[in-house]
Write a protein that holds these residues in place. Structure first.
Motif, PDB file in Angstrom:
ATOM      1  N   ARG A 152     -29.760  -2.098 -40.824  1.00 52.30           N
ATOM      2  CA  ARG A 152     -30.562  -3.112 -40.133  1.00 52.30           C
ATOM      3  C   ARG A 152     -31.284  -2.559 -38.904  1.00 52.30           C
ATOM      4  O   ARG A 152     -32.449  -2.891 -38.682  1.00 52.30           O
ATOM      5  N   ASN A 153     -30.642  -1.733 -38.114  1.00 49.27           N
ATOM      6  CA  ASN A 153     -31.245  -1.203 -36.890  1.00 49.27           C
ATOM      7  C   ASN A 153     -31.750   0.231 -37.047  1.00 49.27           C
ATOM      8  O   ASN A 153     -32.093   0.871 -36.069  1.00 49.27           O
ATOM      9  N   ASP A 154     -31.790   0.706 -38.253  1.00 44.15           N
ATOM     10  CA  ASP A 154     -32.245   2.067 -38.526  1.00 44.15           C
ATOM     11  C   ASP A 154     -33.774   2.101 -38.481  1.00 44.15           C
ATOM     12  O   ASP A 154     -34.430   1.373 -39.233  1.00 44.15           O
ATOM     13  N   PRO A 155     -34.370   2.923 -37.610  1.00 43.08           N
ATOM     14  CA  PRO A 155     -35.838   2.966 -37.520  1.00 43.08           C
ATOM     15  C   PRO A 155     -36.510   3.444 -38.816  1.00 43.08           C
ATOM     16  O   PRO A 155     -37.671   3.114 -39.070  1.00 43.08           O
ATOM     17  N   ARG A 156     -35.777   4.158 -39.659  1.00 41.74           N
ATOM     18  CA  ARG A 156     -36.344   4.594 -40.936  1.00 41.74           C
ATOM     19  C   ARG A 156     -36.649   3.389 -41.830  1.00 41.74           C
ATOM     20  O   ARG A 156     -37.640   3.396 -42.564  1.00 41.74           O
ATOM     21  N   LEU A 157     -35.802   2.369 -41.752  1.00 34.32           N
ATOM     22  CA  LEU A 157     -35.993   1.166 -42.564  1.00 34.32           C
ATOM     23  C   LEU A 157     -37.332   0.522 -42.236  1.00 34.32           C
ATOM     24  O   LEU A 157     -38.113   0.183 -43.135  1.00 34.32           O
ATOM     25  N   ALA A 158     -37.613   0.365 -40.959  1.00 40.09           N
ATOM     26  CA  ALA A 158     -38.885  -0.238 -40.537  1.00 40.09           C
ATOM     27  C   ALA A 158     -40.064   0.612 -40.993  1.00 40.09           C
ATOM     28  O   ALA A 158     -41.078   0.076 -41.443  1.00 40.09           O
ATOM     29  N   SER A 159     -39.941   1.920 -40.911  1.00 41.15           N
ATOM     30  CA  SER A 159     -41.034   2.807 -41.329  1.00 41.15           C
ATOM     31  C   SER A 159     -41.365   2.629 -42.807  1.00 41.15           C
ATOM     32  O   SER A 159     -42.536   2.565 -43.187  1.00 41.15           O
ATOM     33  N   ILE A 160     -40.345   2.559 -43.639  1.00 42.76           N
ATOM     34  CA  ILE A 160     -40.568   2.385 -45.074  1.00 42.76           C
ATOM     35  C   ILE A 160     -41.173   1.017 -45.360  1.00 42.76           C
ATOM     36  O   ILE A 160     -42.152   0.887 -46.100  1.00 42.76           O
ATOM     37  N   ARG A 161     -40.607  -0.011 -44.757  1.00 38.07           N
ATOM     38  CA  ARG A 161     -41.115  -1.370 -45.001  1.00 38.07           C
ATOM     39  C   ARG A 161     -42.561  -1.520 -44.542  1.00 38.07           C
ATOM     40  O   ARG A 161     -43.388  -2.079 -45.270  1.00 38.07           O
ATOM     41  N   VAL A 162     -42.869  -1.043 -43.342  1.00 36.12           N
ATOM     42  CA  VAL A 162     -44.229  -1.145 -42.818  1.00 36.12           C
ATOM     43  C   VAL A 162     -45.211  -0.420 -43.734  1.00 36.12           C
ATOM     44  O   VAL A 162     -46.285  -0.939 -44.042  1.00 36.12           O
TER      45      VAL A 162
END
Length: 158
Positions: free
Chosen positions: A36-46
């Motif tokens: 949930r707080n992993d910045p990699r997750l946001a990068s992939i989703r964006v």
């Protein structure tokens, strides 16, 4: 000589054929790591949302597979983007064009784990650097540069 596993399927990347064993991680009863707080997750989703790709829904699965199989976390999402525009052109839950698009997986999650497992454990890919992995996956001259370009667009850092 090909070794077959009891729960395997034949998969081909480019012109190379080899069995894919079902990932031990897929059957693991331990809860998945928290992303949930992993910045990699946001990068992939964006990245995927920017192009309206259905693969955004599997951002956590891409990270689970990358971490489980010791792969660059940007590799599997990039392969899925190059091969199926992040799931837009995927058939049979095959986001990766595996077996020239003929492979079928029970779900996109199973496909992500099967391909990740294969890239990590198969004698075709094991102990290779990124350029060697990509050249084996698809030997076309421009393929490596194309995938690495997408990896950079997802994130400039591993």
């Amino acid at each position: 000589m090909k070794k077959m596993f009891s729960s395997s399927l034949i998969a081909v990347a480019g012109m190379v054929s080899a069995p894919v064993a079902t990932s031990p991680r897929m059957a693991d009863s331990h809860p998945a790591p928290e992303y949930r707080n992993d910045p990699r997750l946001a990068s992939i989703r964006v990245f995927f949302e920017k192009f309206d790709c259905p693969a955004w829904k599997y951002a956590t699965v891409f990270l689970e597979a990358a971490d489980a199989y010791d792969l660059d976390w940007r590799l599997l999402p990039s392969l899925s983007y190059v091969e199926s525009t992040g799931g837009k052109a995927a058939r049979n839950n095959n986001l990766f064009g595996w077996d020239s698009g003929r492979a079928s997986f029970p779900s996109p999650t199973a496909g992500i784990h099967a391909v990740g497992y294969h890239l990590s454990h198969s004698v075709l890919y094991r102990d290779k650097n990124l350029d060697e992995i990509l050249a084996t996956y698809n030997p076309q001259a421009e393929y490596t540069a194309k995938v690495k370009s997408v990896m950079q667009r997802i994130s400039a850092v591993e």
